[in-house]
Write a protein that holds these residues in place. Structure first.
Motif, short mmCIF file in Angstrom:
data_model
loop_
_atom_site.label_atom_id
_atom_site.label_comp_id
_atom_site.label_asym_id
_atom_site.label_seq_id
_atom_site.Cartn_x
_atom_site.Cartn_y
_atom_site.Cartn_z
N LYS A 1 0.84 -1.19 0.00
CA LYS A 1 0.00 0.00 0.00
C LYS A 1 0.88 1.24 0.00
N PRO A 2 0.36 2.37 -0.46
CA PRO A 2 1.16 3.60 -0.43
C PRO A 2 1.68 3.93 0.97
N GLU A 3 0.92 3.59 2.00
CA GLU A 3 1.35 3.87 3.37
C GLU A 3 2.49 2.98 3.83
N ASP A 4 2.88 2.00 3.02
CA ASP A 4 4.07 1.19 3.32
C ASP A 4 5.34 1.88 2.87
N THR A 5 5.22 3.00 2.19
CA THR A 5 6.39 3.73 1.73
C THR A 5 7.24 4.21 2.91
N ALA A 6 8.51 3.83 2.90
CA ALA A 6 9.41 4.16 4.00
C ALA A 6 10.81 3.64 3.68
N VAL A 7 11.76 4.01 4.51
CA VAL A 7 13.06 3.35 4.50
C VAL A 7 12.96 2.17 5.44
N TYR A 8 13.33 1.01 4.97
CA TYR A 8 13.24 -0.23 5.76
C TYR A 8 14.63 -0.59 6.27
N TYR A 9 14.70 -0.85 7.57
CA TYR A 9 15.95 -1.16 8.24
C TYR A 9 15.93 -2.58 8.81
N CYS A 10 17.05 -3.24 8.65
CA CYS A 10 17.27 -4.53 9.27
C CYS A 10 17.99 -4.31 10.61
N ALA A 11 17.64 -5.09 11.62
CA ALA A 11 18.25 -4.93 12.93
C ALA A 11 18.53 -6.29 13.55
N ALA A 12 19.54 -6.33 14.43
CA ALA A 12 19.93 -7.60 15.04
C ALA A 12 20.35 -7.37 16.49
N ASP A 13 20.09 -8.37 17.32
CA ASP A 13 20.60 -8.34 18.69
C ASP A 13 20.58 -9.75 19.26
N PHE A 14 21.51 -10.02 20.17
CA PHE A 14 21.58 -11.35 20.75
C PHE A 14 21.17 -11.38 22.22
N ARG A 15 20.83 -10.21 22.77
CA ARG A 15 20.54 -10.13 24.19
C ARG A 15 19.07 -10.40 24.45
N GLY A 16 18.79 -11.07 25.54
CA GLY A 16 17.43 -11.24 26.01
C GLY A 16 16.50 -11.88 25.00
N GLY A 17 15.23 -11.51 25.11
CA GLY A 17 14.23 -12.05 24.21
C GLY A 17 14.04 -11.18 22.99
N VAL A 18 13.31 -11.70 22.01
CA VAL A 18 13.01 -10.92 20.82
C VAL A 18 12.16 -9.72 21.20
N SER A 19 12.37 -8.59 20.56
CA SER A 19 11.70 -7.35 20.96
C SER A 19 11.13 -6.62 19.75
N ILE A 20 10.11 -5.78 20.03
CA ILE A 20 9.56 -4.92 18.98
C ILE A 20 10.04 -3.48 19.18
N ARG A 21 10.92 -3.26 20.12
CA ARG A 21 11.38 -1.91 20.47
C ARG A 21 12.71 -1.58 19.79
N VAL A 22 12.80 -0.40 19.22
CA VAL A 22 14.01 0.05 18.55
C VAL A 22 15.22 -0.02 19.48
N VAL A 23 15.04 0.39 20.72
CA VAL A 23 16.18 0.51 21.65
C VAL A 23 16.78 -0.83 22.02
N GLU A 24 16.08 -1.92 21.74
CA GLU A 24 16.57 -3.24 22.12
C GLU A 24 17.52 -3.84 21.09
N TYR A 25 17.72 -3.16 19.99
CA TYR A 25 18.57 -3.70 18.93
C TYR A 25 19.86 -2.89 18.83
N ALA A 26 20.99 -3.60 18.91
CA ALA A 26 22.29 -2.94 18.92
C ALA A 26 22.86 -2.72 17.52
#
Length: 127
Positions: free
Chosen positions: A90-115
């Motif tokens: 959809k047009p509202e999907d327009t954005a810059v898409y970023y890949c993120a990774a982290d090995f600490r703790g559990g999987v997260s939906i929060r930006v700050v949890e990814y190093a």
């Protein structure tokens, strides 16, 4: 240190599909498979938004409400790669898409949890 490089972005018409890829490289303590992986996106003037994540063990997946049923995240640990299949765009999907990774703790939906973050790939959906 982990380096992430996204690819696969581009211009597509509404209703179309794109497949994003994120290749991981660099030194890791135990390998790519030990990292939770996620995709986020950021549109102009908006905050970075959670799109999808995949757990390092078991492969459980999680999605933002706006993409559920349309996007699919997957990983290939042998190739150190994570993918995001995006359908019914959809047009509202327009954005810059970023890949993120982290090995600490559990999987997260929060930006700050990814190093670790990639540089991003632009996705533009025309109406």
């Amino acid at each position: 240190q982990v380096q992430l490089v996204e690819s696969g972005g581009g211009l597509v018409q509404a209703g179309g599909s794109l497949r994003l890829s994120c290749a991981g490289s660099g030194r890791t303590a135990s390998g790519f498979s030990t990292y939770h992986m996620a995709w986020f996106r950021q549109a102009p003037g908006k905050e970075r938004e959670f799109v999808a994540a995949i757990r390092r063990v078991g492969g459980d997946t999680y999605y933002g409400d706006s993409v559920k049923g349309r996007f699919t995240i997957s990983r290939d640990n042998a190739e150190n790669t994570v993918h995001l299949q995006m359908n019914s765009l959809k047009p509202e999907d327009t954005a810059v898409y970023y890949c993120a990774a982290d090995f600490r703790g559990g999987v997260s939906i929060r930006v700050v949890e990814y190093a670790y973050w990639g540089q991003g790939t632009q996705v533009t959906v025309s109406s």
